[in-house]
Scaffold this motif. Structure first.
Motif, short mmCIF file in Angstrom:
data_model
loop_
_atom_site.label_atom_id
_atom_site.label_comp_id
_atom_site.label_asym_id
_atom_site.label_seq_id
_atom_site.Cartn_x
_atom_site.Cartn_y
_atom_site.Cartn_z
N SER A 42 -9.04 -33.02 -0.35
CA SER A 42 -8.39 -34.33 -0.23
C SER A 42 -8.93 -35.09 0.97
N LEU A 43 -9.36 -34.34 1.99
CA LEU A 43 -9.92 -34.96 3.19
C LEU A 43 -11.22 -35.69 2.86
N LEU A 44 -12.10 -35.02 2.09
CA LEU A 44 -13.36 -35.64 1.70
C LEU A 44 -13.11 -36.87 0.83
N LEU A 45 -12.21 -36.76 -0.12
CA LEU A 45 -11.91 -37.88 -1.01
C LEU A 45 -11.27 -39.04 -0.25
N GLN A 46 -10.53 -38.71 0.78
CA GLN A 46 -9.91 -39.74 1.62
C GLN A 46 -10.95 -40.48 2.45
N TYR A 47 -11.86 -39.71 3.04
CA TYR A 47 -12.82 -40.30 3.97
C TYR A 47 -14.05 -40.90 3.29
N ASN A 48 -14.38 -40.43 2.09
CA ASN A 48 -15.52 -40.99 1.36
C ASN A 48 -15.14 -41.21 -0.10
N PRO A 49 -14.21 -42.15 -0.35
CA PRO A 49 -13.74 -42.37 -1.72
C PRO A 49 -14.78 -43.02 -2.62
N VAL A 50 -15.82 -43.65 -2.04
CA VAL A 50 -16.82 -44.36 -2.84
C VAL A 50 -17.80 -43.37 -3.48
N TYR A 51 -18.47 -42.55 -2.64
CA TYR A 51 -19.47 -41.62 -3.15
C TYR A 51 -18.94 -40.21 -3.33
N LYS A 52 -17.88 -39.88 -2.59
CA LYS A 52 -17.27 -38.55 -2.67
C LYS A 52 -18.29 -37.45 -2.33
N LYS A 53 -19.17 -37.74 -1.36
CA LYS A 53 -20.24 -36.82 -0.98
C LYS A 53 -20.17 -36.50 0.51
N ILE A 54 -20.86 -35.42 0.87
CA ILE A 54 -21.06 -35.11 2.27
C ILE A 54 -22.47 -35.55 2.64
N PRO A 55 -22.77 -35.73 3.92
CA PRO A 55 -21.88 -35.53 5.06
C PRO A 55 -21.02 -36.76 5.34
N VAL A 56 -19.93 -36.51 6.02
CA VAL A 56 -19.08 -37.58 6.55
C VAL A 56 -18.78 -37.25 8.00
N LEU A 57 -19.08 -38.17 8.89
CA LEU A 57 -18.72 -38.02 10.29
C LEU A 57 -17.43 -38.79 10.51
N VAL A 58 -16.46 -38.14 11.13
CA VAL A 58 -15.19 -38.79 11.45
C VAL A 58 -15.07 -38.85 12.96
N HIS A 59 -15.15 -40.05 13.51
CA HIS A 59 -15.11 -40.26 14.95
C HIS A 59 -13.83 -41.00 15.30
N ASN A 60 -12.94 -40.29 15.98
CA ASN A 60 -11.62 -40.85 16.34
C ASN A 60 -10.91 -41.44 15.13
N GLY A 61 -10.97 -40.70 14.03
CA GLY A 61 -10.26 -41.10 12.81
C GLY A 61 -11.02 -42.05 11.91
N LYS A 62 -12.18 -42.54 12.35
CA LYS A 62 -12.94 -43.50 11.56
C LYS A 62 -14.12 -42.80 10.88
N PRO A 63 -14.21 -42.86 9.53
CA PRO A 63 -15.28 -42.15 8.82
C PRO A 63 -16.55 -42.98 8.67
N ILE A 64 -17.69 -42.29 8.75
CA ILE A 64 -19.00 -42.89 8.48
C ILE A 64 -19.70 -41.96 7.50
N SER A 65 -20.25 -42.54 6.42
CA SER A 65 -20.91 -41.76 5.38
C SER A 65 -22.40 -42.07 5.30
N GLU A 66 -23.14 -41.22 4.59
CA GLU A 66 -24.58 -41.32 4.37
C GLU A 66 -25.33 -40.88 5.62
N SER A 67 -26.12 -39.83 5.48
CA SER A 67 -26.68 -39.15 6.64
C SER A 67 -27.56 -40.02 7.53
N LEU A 68 -28.40 -40.88 6.94
CA LEU A 68 -29.25 -41.73 7.77
C LEU A 68 -28.44 -42.79 8.51
N VAL A 69 -27.40 -43.27 7.87
CA VAL A 69 -26.48 -44.21 8.54
C VAL A 69 -25.77 -43.51 9.69
N ILE A 70 -25.32 -42.29 9.44
CA ILE A 70 -24.63 -41.52 10.48
C ILE A 70 -25.55 -41.26 11.67
N LEU A 71 -26.81 -40.94 11.39
CA LEU A 71 -27.76 -40.68 12.48
C LEU A 71 -27.86 -41.88 13.42
#
Length: 225
Positions: A42-71
């Motif tokens: 449910s955590l993954l679906l909550q933080y990445n409801p669009v793609y439902k994929k990993i990785p997801v970085l959660v920084h102080n409660g705010k999620p960022i998805s897509e590995s190159l974007v996260i980098l």
């Protein structure tokens, strides 16, 4: 107030591993959370409801998805040990080749693996794509220069997955004679302490991809019957 950094990933994903490397190079403490993608939390679906994929970085409660974007987010948020070049043009070039790595290099090598090197067209495409990376390394130790940077991390999967694929299908994809600079980069990158300590277990990875290949072959056989 202490920062909260969580990373949703899987144990074997090269895309999640990118973020592990980046955070470790920055010296950022994080809480790794391994996901089972066959039973997404449910955590993954909550933080990445669009793609439902990993990785997801959660920084102080705010999620960022897509590995190159996260980098890029990691590099812009924590300034120590910068990963991206300082020059805007060089940053744009790094982004271009990182995308090339995902869109062209990865897919062409994956095709060679799935077809067990029997498709000459797929093999030729992979070789041509690797030649571009070879050219990129001329006069440099790493893609980022003298130290590991953004593009090295983006292409880091080459240092792990290619050797596994070669072992499974018994075909040399990156050899010292054809790609001396790329071959040397793989050795240098793989042996860097922070990179080396983060590799997934070799035997476990080997088994995973052997099973994956067998399943792909069974599916292909079933589709032709």
């Amino acid at each position: 107030m202490a920062e909260e950094v969580k990373l949703l990933k899987t144990w074997s994903s090269p895309f999640g591993l990118r973020i592990v490397w980046a955070l470790k190079l920055k010296g950022i403490h994080f809480d790794p959370i391994d996901e089972d993608l066959s039973n997404k939390s449910s955590l993954l679906l909550q933080y990445n409801p669009v793609y439902k994929k990993i990785p997801v970085l959660v920084h102080n409660g705010k999620p960022i998805s897509e590995s190159l974007v996260i980098l890029e987010y990691v590099d812009e948020t924590w300034k120590q040990n910068p990963l991206m070049p300082q020059d805007p043009y060089e940053r744009a070039i790094a982004r271009f080749w990182a995308k090339f790595g995902d869109d062209k290099v990865f897919l062409s090598i994956w095709s060679v693996f799935i077809k067990q090197g029997k498709d000459q067209e797929a093999l030729q495409e992979a070789m041509e794509n690797l030649k571009f990376l070879e050219e990129n390394l001329k006069g440099k130790k790493f893609f980022g220069g003298e130290k590991i940077g953004y593009l090295d991390i983006a292409l880091g999967w080459l240092a792990n997955l290619v050797s596994l694929f070669e072992e499974i299908i018994d075909i040399k994809i990156i050899d010292k004679e054809r790609f001396p600079l790329l071959f040397g980069w793989i050795q240098e990158f793989s042996q860097a302490p922070i990179i080396k300590e983060s590799w997934p277990p070799h035997d476990k990875m080997l088994t995973k991809f052997q099973i994956m290949l067998q399943n792909k072959l069974k599916l292909a056989a079933a589709e032709t019957n």
